[in-house]
Scaffold this active site. Structure first.
Site, short mmCIF file in Angstrom:
data_model
loop_
_atom_site.label_atom_id
_atom_site.label_comp_id
_atom_site.label_asym_id
_atom_site.label_seq_id
_atom_site.Cartn_x
_atom_site.Cartn_y
_atom_site.Cartn_z
N GLY A 96 -18.05 12.82 0.51
CA GLY A 96 -19.13 12.03 -0.42
C GLY A 96 -17.88 11.57 -1.55
O GLY A 96 -18.32 11.66 -2.69
N HIS A 145 1.35 -0.90 -0.45
CA HIS A 145 -0.24 -0.22 -0.12
C HIS A 145 0.87 1.47 -0.26
O HIS A 145 2.48 1.24 0.60
CB HIS A 145 -0.57 0.09 1.25
CG HIS A 145 -1.41 1.18 1.77
ND1 HIS A 145 -0.90 2.27 2.83
CD2 HIS A 145 -2.75 2.16 1.08
CE1 HIS A 145 -1.39 2.87 2.47
NE2 HIS A 145 -2.37 3.71 1.66
N ARG A 200 -0.98 12.53 -0.32
CA ARG A 200 -1.72 13.06 -0.24
C ARG A 200 -0.62 14.93 0.01
O ARG A 200 -0.21 14.45 0.67
CB ARG A 200 -2.92 13.12 0.17
CG ARG A 200 -2.47 13.08 2.07
CD ARG A 200 -3.60 11.86 2.55
NE ARG A 200 -3.00 12.14 4.20
CZ ARG A 200 -2.26 11.06 4.62
NH1 ARG A 200 -2.32 10.37 3.52
NH2 ARG A 200 -2.51 11.12 5.79
#
Length: 307
Positions: A259, A106, A110
């Site tokens: 979302g 992994h 960011r």
């Protein structure tokens, strides 16, 4: 002012480069691409490779989303940012090989920027890291993985690798199982202690080193023969991966709370997995070797002895 365009350009090139080297190493399947839009602004590019010669399923996702208010998961430790506009960019990947002798890997890098407006400068920081989750571990592979991580950090100070290695051991930890998810690597967040250019250079060092850490392991182990016993253990241990990502992982929680695109958020989950009630590997077995000798914080580079 942070150069967010430079960050975006780097992350897109990182996604492209990693997909290219993984496709080349798999030698069979190719990544399929989907572009998507975020409801409040921005979007992303999801690339998934399935049923390859080496990779059973792997996803490499780029996202760049904007919003009018950070979700609760992102402001729990930063209450001053409640109600602030935000922009976040990142590349996140998870590779699940089919061969049980190949570990799952992994990586995530960011950039967050929140607030700002008028004469008030924005709050920004970098985060990310990578970790390795073997099923039948080889000590030389684990040492190699950590050596590459150490080398990526050494330009930025002797304390950087030990700090982020320790953070990784503590973060990728399943409290309800009392075990780490794998053998660790690096984990960092809130990186803004240097100027922007230095922080951004650190992110690039980590992002660029992922392939150097993982590809030699693939090359060395991908042709090892395995049978039903090894496959069964791999699928069972993959259950731990699912448990962590759905219960503890901040990125999963942030994506769902904000979302984001569900398919892209959950691309980290393995395609096949099993759970077995209260299973304990036989003492002294190769399966027990993982649990007894590899899960938990270890000084893989013997740094304490070298001081």
């Amino acid at each position: 002012m942070p150069d967010i365009d430079a960050v975006r350009s780097y992350l897109l090139s990182l996604q492209q480069n990693i997909c290219g080297v993984l496709e080349n190493e798999d030698g069979d399947a190719r990544f399929r691409e989907e572009k998507w839009s975020y409801q409040h602004g921005g979007g992303g590019i999801t690339r998934v490779l399935s049923d390859g010669a080496v990779i059973e399923q792997g996803g490499v996702n780029f996202s760049n989303i904007r919003g009018s208010e950070l979700p609760a998961g992102a402001t729990a430790r930063r209450p001053e940012l409640v109600g602030q506009e935000f922009e976040v960019l990142g590349v996140s990947l998870v590779i699940h090989p089919s061969n049980p002798y190949l570990p799952t890997s992994h990586m995530n890098v960011r950039f967050f920027m929140a607030g700002g407006g008028g004469e008030i400068p924005p709050t920004w920081w970098f985060g990310g890291g990578y970790d390795l989750t073997p099923f039948y571990p080889f000590q030389e592979d684990v040492i190699h993985w950590h050596q590459v991580a150490f080398d990526a950090c050494k330009e930025f100070g002797n304390e950087v690798y030990p700090r982020y290695k320790k953070w990784c051991d503590e973060y990728f930890y399943l409290k309800h199982r009392d075990e780490t998810r794998g053998v660790g690597g690096l984990f960092f967040d809130d990186v803004n202690q240097w100027d922007f250019d230095t922080c951004f250079r650190f992110l690039r060092r980590v992002g660029d080193s992922y392939a150097d850490a993982y590809l030699p392991i693939i090359k060395k182990r991908k042709h090892l023969r395995y049978g039903e016993r090894e496959r069964d253990w791999q699928l069972y241990r993959r259950g731990r991966y699912v448990e962590f990502n759905l219960v503890y992982d901040r990125g999963t929680l942030f994506g769902l709370q904000s979302g984001g695109r569900t398919e892209s958020i959950l691309m980290s989950l393995p395609p096949r997995v099993i759970w077995r009630y209260n299973y304990q590997p036989e003492q002294g077995s190769r399966e027990a070797n993982l649990v007894e000798n590899y899960l938990g914080a270890r000084d893989w580079l013997n740094l304490e002895r070298k001081v």
